[in-house]
Design an enzyme around this catalytic site. Structure first.
Site, short mmCIF file in Angstrom:
data_model
loop_
_atom_site.label_atom_id
_atom_site.label_comp_id
_atom_site.label_asym_id
_atom_site.label_seq_id
_atom_site.Cartn_x
_atom_site.Cartn_y
_atom_site.Cartn_z
N HIS A 275 -5.34 3.30 1.25
CA HIS A 275 -5.04 4.07 1.49
C HIS A 275 -5.79 5.03 2.61
O HIS A 275 -5.11 5.42 3.62
CB HIS A 275 -4.91 4.92 0.29
CG HIS A 275 -4.37 4.52 -1.27
ND1 HIS A 275 -3.37 2.95 -1.18
CD2 HIS A 275 -4.22 4.72 -2.03
CE1 HIS A 275 -2.73 3.01 -1.83
NE2 HIS A 275 -3.53 3.82 -2.87
N ASP B 156 1.36 -0.83 -0.42
CA ASP B 156 0.44 -0.10 0.01
C ASP B 156 0.83 1.22 0.16
O ASP B 156 1.32 1.69 0.40
CB ASP B 156 -0.77 0.10 1.18
CG ASP B 156 -2.05 1.03 1.19
OD1 ASP B 156 -1.28 2.93 0.57
OD2 ASP B 156 -3.03 0.96 1.05
N HIS B 157 0.86 1.76 -1.04
CA HIS B 157 1.96 2.95 -0.86
C HIS B 157 1.45 3.29 0.03
O HIS B 157 3.09 4.48 0.05
CB HIS B 157 2.44 2.82 -2.70
CG HIS B 157 1.33 4.13 -3.09
ND1 HIS B 157 0.46 3.76 -3.46
CD2 HIS B 157 1.82 5.44 -3.67
CE1 HIS B 157 -0.10 5.49 -3.87
NE2 HIS B 157 0.36 5.96 -3.63
O1 LIG Z 1 -3.58 3.71 -5.71
C1 LIG Z 1 -3.45 5.13 -6.53
O2 LIG Z 1 -3.06 6.05 -5.89
C2 LIG Z 1 -2.71 7.09 -6.18
C3 LIG Z 1 -3.05 8.85 -5.33
O3 LIG Z 1 -1.10 8.32 -4.91
P1 LIG Z 1 -0.61 9.80 -4.84
O4 LIG Z 1 0.58 8.78 -4.31
O5 LIG Z 1 -0.51 10.10 -5.91
O6 LIG Z 1 -1.59 10.13 -3.48
C4 LIG Z 1 -4.32 7.64 -7.11
O7 LIG Z 1 -4.03 8.77 -8.55
C5 LIG Z 1 -4.82 6.41 -7.88
O8 LIG Z 1 -6.71 6.59 -8.39
C6 LIG Z 1 -4.76 5.22 -7.48
O9 LIG Z 1 -4.64 3.99 -8.26
#
Ligand SMILES: O=C1O[C@H](COP(=O)(O)O)[C@@H](O)[C@H](O)[C@H]1O
Ligand SMILES: NC(=O)C1=CN([C@@H]2O[C@H](COP(=O)(O)OP(=O)(O)OC[C@H]3O[C@@H](n4cnc5c(N)ncnc54)[C@H](OP(=O)(O)O)[C@@H]3O)[C@@H](O)[C@H]2O)C=CC1
Length: 505
Positions: A265, A202-203
């Site tokens: 997230h 989960d980044h």
């Molecule tokens: O996992 C995802 O995250 C991005 C947003 O990530 P961020 O690090 O730029 O806040 C999101 O745009 C995407 O739809 C989603 O799959």
């Protein structure tokens, strides 16, 4: 609750050991499935390169890229080089590049073909022998979710996972599309990998501010003393984006904000916030604490969902003075789509640390700004607003991205008007050259540290909480509110907070 026990800080310090645990980096093979894909190009190669420059890769590592596209090793290495030029946060250094690229090999691989697994096994073994590395094998599945079961079961039956060293599986989101499919997937994975061998990415858990919440509190006792349960009015977690669906219409129109951002997230950030920000820190480890929080998240029944949830979809609007089309006009999106691109919720955590404190979470695409933050609003105990004209609540904001900031909003008296005015105190770090989430997460996985990966229990509980909302969607119990692109979301989301006499900041 608000009287500090002197042992609490030492508990917290002791608890830090899981972050500082000394682990040694071991030589290994990294088999990257989906090596010709978008994620590999934009995130994974730059992350590996930056780890390499920082001396944080194993001394000897064999990286094998896999995909159906027919490429020679040289052409593949050229693609990796290109991705570094396009996406690395640091300039590519010619003097180090060749040594880095030499670690990469390519194996033409079709997940549906048995002989692909035999070819892969041969390549892994031959590189292990050539480089003299032990049979430590890490498998990164950067492929469509539909291929995950197939690949993992074949890794088992082909003998690739019958190695003498350790084995680890890194798996991307989405992890299922509801509770049932997530459970099926987990059951299947567990036939080949044990829970402590599975690293669910989960980044958001790789973002430095999220990773540093705990140490931040420890390093700043002043923050710890501020975060007193009796002083907090509410907590707001926002992940707003200016981008739209960006060529991912197929996936996004089925997934929506609820599956794309909330189940993973936002609930992860909520767990991290709830675990580390109250004064009372529980005495077990991060992942167990997070599970405890999620287990205490008050369920929302589908019949009552409309009182606590707002779902929205963007219409045509303007972003930074440029007209943008609505969601239903986006290429590949059903012109009658009822999918959500915005989601807001009012939540309660039935846990002594957070009793009676509402958490508001929201995320949306095509919003007015890109911002991910945790905001804590403090109670305003001043009733005599005539004497203290103009005062407003104190706020503490932890900005996660695009910048890493801590700011506090105080009340300062303006001598010219004799009124109070809000004044911000900002503490910022230059986030420009910080390691990216994928760097930190890949490094942790290589070290075998799963603290910042989603445990199955967390995933299961999050789907358990989300499932009734998905039913409410299906049974049309939740209206879909529209908002213009470039705005702060639907008005209904403001009303959600107004009933508690709160507002989004
Ligand atoms: O996992 C995802 O995250 C991005 C947003 O990530 P961020 O690090 O730029 O806040 C999101 O745009 C995407 O739809 C989603 O799959
Ligand atoms: N891209 C992103 O920003 C993000 C992606 N993710 C997740 O990461 C994963 C990968 O996404 P992304 O890189 O965007 O996807 P892409 O569609 O860009 O890449 C898919 C990869 O899978 C390979 N592939 C497809 N079919 C097969 C097959 N039968 N056998 C072997 N390989 C196959 C493709 O290679 P080839 O065509 O050569 O076979 C390609 O390398 C997904 O789970 C996605 O949800 C998560 C967060 C963000």
């Amino acid at each position: 609750m608000n009287v500090k026990n002197p042992t609490e800080r030492s508990d917290l310090q002791e608890d830090l050991s899981e972050f500082q645990e000394i682990r040694t980096m071991q030589d290994m093979t990294l088999a990257l499935f989906g090596a010709t894909g978008d994620l590999a190009k934009r995130k994974l190669y730059p992350a590996l390169y930056n780890l390499y420059l920082d001396g944080r890769l194993p001394e000897n590592i064999s990286i094998i890229g896999l995909g159906r596209t027919k490429l020679s090793d040289e052409v593949f290495q050229g693609k990796v080089r290109e991705s570094l030029h396009d996406y690395s946060r640091r300039n590519v250094r010619a003097s180090r590049l060749e040594d880095f690229l030499e670690k990469f090999r390519y194996c033409v691989f079709d997940a549906t073909a048995d002989d692909s697994y035999q070819n892969l096994l041969e390549m892994i073994e031959s590189r292990e022998e050539e480089l003299g590395i032990p049979q430590n094998r890490m498998f990164y599945l950067s492929v469509a979710p539909g291929l995950v079961d197939l690949i993992t079961s074949n890794l088992n039956s082909s003998g690739i996972c019958k190695n003498n060293g350790w084995k680890r599986l890194i798996i991307e989101k989405p992890f299922g599309s509801n509770l049932e499919t997530a459970r099926q997937l987990n059951n299947n994975l567990s036939k080949t990998f044990s829970e402590d061998e599975i690293y669910r990415i989960d980044h958001y858990l790789g973002k430095p501010m999220v990773q540093n919440l705990k140490t931040l509190i420890l390093a700043n006792p002043v923050l710890e003393s501020l975060l007193d349960h009796n002083q907090i009015a509410n907590v707001q977690i926002t992940a707003s984006e200016t981008v739209g669906v960006e060529g991912r219409s197929d996936y996004y129109d089925k997934s929506g904000a609820i599956r794309d951002m909330v189940q993973n997230h936002l609930l992860q950030v909520l767990m991290m916030t709830a675990v580390y920000l109250p004064e009372k820190i529980m005495d077990n480890k991060t992942r167990a604490k997070k599970t405890e929080i999620l287990d205490s998240l008050r369920p929302i029944r589908k019949e009552n969902a409309y009182q606590n949830i707002v779902r929205g979809q963007y219409e045509a609007g303007e972003l930074q003075d440029t007209p943008v089309i609505g969601y239903r006009e986006e290429p590949g999106i059903d012109p009658a789509s009822a999918n959500d691109t915005y989601f807001a919720a009012r939540l309660f955590i039935d846990h002594p640390s957070w009793e009676g404190i509402p958490f508001y979470i929201r995320t949306g695409k095509r919003m007015d700004q890109k911002s991910t933050q945790i905001l804590i609003e403090f109670k305003n105990k001043i009733t005599d607003t005539e004497v203290l004209e103009g005062i407003s609540p104190n706020l503490l904001v932890l900005e996660i991205s695009p910048n890493e900031n801590i700011s506090m909003r105080m009340n300062m008296k303006d001598p010219s008007s004799n009124r109070f005015k809000p004044a911000w105190i900002n503490f910022s770090t230059n986030a420009e050259n910080h390691p990216e989430a994928y760097e930190l997460l890949l490094h942790d996985a290589m070290l075998g540290n799963s603290t910042f990966f989603a445990h199955w229990k967390e995933v299961e509980l999050s789907w358990k909480w989300i499932d009734p909302l998905l039913e409410a969607y299906q049974q049309e119990l939740l209206p879909l509110y529209f908002y213009p692109a470039g705005s702060t979301g639907p008005e209904a989301a403001d009303l959600l907070l107004e009933k508690d006499q709160h507002k989004w900041w």
